[in-house]
Design an enzyme around this catalytic site. Structure first.
Site, PDB file in Angstrom:
ATOM      1  N   LYS A   1      17.168  -0.891  28.634  1.00  0.00           N
ATOM      2  CA  LYS A   1      16.037  -0.948  28.239  1.00  0.00           C
ATOM      3  C   LYS A   1      15.100  -1.530  29.420  1.00  0.00           C
ATOM      4  O   LYS A   1      13.317  -1.199  29.780  1.00  0.00           O
ATOM      5  CB  LYS A   1      15.337  -1.665  27.140  1.00  0.00           C
TER       6      LYS A   1
ATOM      7  N   HIS B   1      14.581  -4.923  13.951  1.00  0.00           N
ATOM      8  CA  HIS B   1      15.150  -4.092  13.269  1.00  0.00           C
ATOM      9  C   HIS B   1      16.545  -4.333  12.939  1.00  0.00           C
ATOM     10  O   HIS B   1      16.759  -5.522  12.842  1.00  0.00           O
ATOM     11  CB  HIS B   1      15.142  -3.420  14.438  1.00  0.00           C
TER      12      HIS B   1
ATOM     13  N   ASP C   1      13.077 -12.001  19.828  1.00  0.00           N
ATOM     14  CA  ASP C   1      14.065 -10.419  20.427  1.00  0.00           C
ATOM     15  C   ASP C   1      12.667  -9.875  21.017  1.00  0.00           C
ATOM     16  O   ASP C   1      11.853  -9.282  21.121  1.00  0.00           O
ATOM     17  CB  ASP C   1      13.873  -9.967  19.237  1.00  0.00           C
TER      18      ASP C   1
ATOM     19  N   CYS D   1      16.343   2.197  13.143  1.00  0.00           N
ATOM     20  CA  CYS D   1      17.130   0.879  12.858  1.00  0.00           C
ATOM     21  C   CYS D   1      16.488   0.235  12.544  1.00  0.00           C
ATOM     22  O   CYS D   1      16.093  -1.103  12.637  1.00  0.00           O
ATOM     23  CB  CYS D   1      17.531   0.863  14.078  1.00  0.00           C
TER      24      CYS D   1
ATOM     25  N   GLN E   1      11.963  -5.196  23.578  1.00  0.00           N
ATOM     26  CA  GLN E   1      10.989  -4.293  23.421  1.00  0.00           C
ATOM     27  C   GLN E   1       9.683  -5.045  24.151  1.00  0.00           C
ATOM     28  O   GLN E   1       8.539  -3.851  24.191  1.00  0.00           O
ATOM     29  CB  GLN E   1      10.017  -3.143  22.156  1.00  0.00           C
TER      30      GLN E   1
END
Lengths: 152, 411
Positions: free
Chosen positions: B231, B128, B205, B369, B208
């Site tokens: 999140k 992203h 990263d 994104c 998620q």
């Protein structure tokens, strides 16, 4: 919130299914690209003036949702035969129509906005205003300078 | 019919989320946009409020009790994060505003000083924007190059393509653990192994992955791992950078100001040790405290259970959407996370988003994104339904019913 049918009126659905003036204008006197960075949609607008300074032909191409496609399509229908000043003024009135929830709706026989009233439902969906105005902002950019426009 | 693993039914937890009790257009709200941001349980809301109501004060600088209490609650969260991601040392936990700031911090403080013209930073085609643009900034500034590993048609990472792009000039690799658009879970352990064999550090990263599965930064072999509190059921404006202590100790500060220094003289200042070195200024004190509560909430529910529950919903949604011939799911990698991105022939995602909203179904529409990924799959945008621990089959059913409405109107 109004009913969905207020946003997706039959006129809008019809223009989405069969957009008018989705074509190139060659030669043209003005052109611009518009992008909606939020969703990746784009529109390209071209127009040609006649000797009297009226829009003789106007066309668009692009990728967008039903609202933006219908708006571009109706815009080209409404603006044929108009001067650039008139186009600018109608654009401003349209912007007002889709953003000001409190303002009274124009008369149904208003010669400028008659066809555009089909998009009045957008005023209840602030997230969709950019969809409805993308083509208009792009046209404005085409009138002012053949550069590119954002839907901001 | 795929059945959830025993104990994976999380139905009672829905009641912990006040906003989900709110009807949407007279319907039960089906919130299917947790990949963008998760809703907050009452305990997180209470924790933030409790801080402001009972013991709020600035941290690290007051000698009075309120400040000591705030400082203690704030610092306590480092230990919670350490446990949450199995970090070796709580000094490796840096509080930042979110995953985006964490990646920028690593790009500017760790990677930029090591880049020479012609060097390479390797990312993947499913990043992203927050894991693309910071690397563009540092490579452009140093004359280095950004190299992108390709994505296969099913949304898997092309591992042969990635291997082929690791070169003598590769100085850093930054890879998303789970794609926010495709749901693909990347083989990060394999990637860090490949990288470390060549002495290349790796950032994972985890924006998620942290919300959806157990995370062990040591097992994955990461050098840096980042995620956002909003999140993981915590507040927005709070996030975590985890980095190996040796790396953090070698890094110059990211921003200058109070709290990140040991001594300040006009001739020069001496910087504090990590993690304070990277925490200039007054942080989001109540937000960090509530971040810890969000992580503890996830642990109390059980992260294996959350994973199993979301997998069960994903299977159910796939099954229901498989009935639609003109619906194309973008991202069908095996073993993906609870994210379904799709398009329907001839209907723009924006229109679907508005109509679904009217039916009480909140989904994300757009490019998420990940514009390069949209180009890769030749779509301007998609509809994305993503799951959190509070979703259930009724939410999936509402999505399918909403799509029927979309078809009747625009199909």
């Amino acid at each position: 919130m109004t009913e969905l049918s207020a946003l997706y009126q039959a006129v809008v659905l019809d223009h989405n299914r069969a957009p008018r003036n989705r074509h190139e204008v060659q030669p043209h006197d003005g052109e611009a690209n518009g992008n909606n960075p939020l969703c990746g949609d784009w529109v390209h607008v071209e127009f040609r003036l006649d000797p009297a300074g009226c829009i003789e032909d106007i066309g668009f191409n692009g990728e967008g949702c039903a609202i933006s496609t219908a708006s571009a399509s109706i815009m080209t229908e409404v603006l044929k035969g108009r001067t650039l000043d008139e186009a600018r003024r109608i654009g401003e009135r349209f912007q007002h129509l889709v953003t000001d929830r409190e303002a009274p709706l124009p008369a149904a026989d208003d010669p400028d906005l008659e066809k555009l009233l089909a998009l009045a439902g957008v005023r209840d969906y602030p997230m969709r205003v950019k969809c409805a105005t993308l083509a208009w902002h792009t046209l404005q950019a085409a009138i002012e300078a053949p550069a590119s426009a954002d839907s901001e | 019919m795929h059945e959830a693993r025993p104990g994976a039914d999380l139905a009672p937890y829905r009641a912990d989320f006040p906003v989900l009790q709110r009807p949407m257009n007279d319907r039960r709200l089906a919130f299917l946009d947790s990949a963008a941001s998760a809703q907050k349980p009452q305990c997180v809301i209470d924790a933030e409020r409790d801080c402001y109501e009972r013991y709020y004060a600035n941290i690290h600088r007051g000698v009075y009790q309120l400040s000591q209490q705030s400082t203690q609650a704030f610092e306590n969260v480092r230990g919670i994060v350490q446990r949450f991601i199995n970090a070796p040392d709580e000094r490796e936990v840096v509080f930042v505003r979110g995953a985006t700031e964490a990646i920028n911090l690593v790009a500017q403080s760790f990677v930029r000083p090591m880049l020479q013209p012609g060097d390479e930073v390797l990312i993947t085609g499913m990043e992203h924007h927050a894991n693309i643009v910071p690397w563009q900034l540092v490579t452009e500034a140093t004359g280095a190059h950004l190299v992108v590993a390709p994505v296969l048609d099913d949304g898997s990472l092309d591992m042969d393509g990635l291997r082929a792009r690791i070169s003598e000039r590769t100085r850093f690799i930054s890879v998303v653990h789970v794609s926010n658009t495709l749901g693909t879970i990347n083989p990060v352990e394999t990637i860090t192994e490949l990288a470390h064999a060549r002495g290349i550090p790796v950032l994972i990263d985890g924006a998620q992955s942290a919300p959806h599965m157990p995370v062990d930064v040591q097992a994955m072999g990461a050098d840096f791992y980042t995620f956002s509190a909003h999140k993981t059921y915590g507040p927005s404006g709070s996030g975590i950078l985890w980095g190996r202590l040796a790396h953090l100790q070698a890094m110059p500060p990211y921003q200058g100001g109070g709290d990140m220094i040991r001594t300040v003289r006009f001739e020069g200042s001496e910087y504090a040790d990590p993690p304070q070195r990277f925490e200039a200024g007054t942080p989001n004190i109540a937000g960090v405290i509530a971040t810890g509560v969000g992580l503890e909430y996830m642990e109390a529910v059980g992260r294996e259970r959350i994973l199993a529950h979301e997998q069960s919903l994903l299977a159910y949604a796939n099954e229901r959407l498989a009935e639609w011939d003109d619906l194309r799911v973008i991202g069908t990698a095996p073993g993906k996370a609870g994210v379904i991105s799709f398009v329907i022939d001839g209907i723009h995602p924006h229109d679907m988003g508005t109509i679904l909203d009217m039916e009480g179904v909140a989904v994300r529409v757009g490019h998420h994104c990940t514009q390069p990924l949209m180009e890769r799959f030749d779509v301007p945008a998609t509809v994305r339904a993503s799951f959190g621990l509070y979703n259930d089959r009724a939410d999936v059913d509402a999505l399918v019913d909403g799509l029927l409405k979309v078809k009747s109107l625009l199909g």
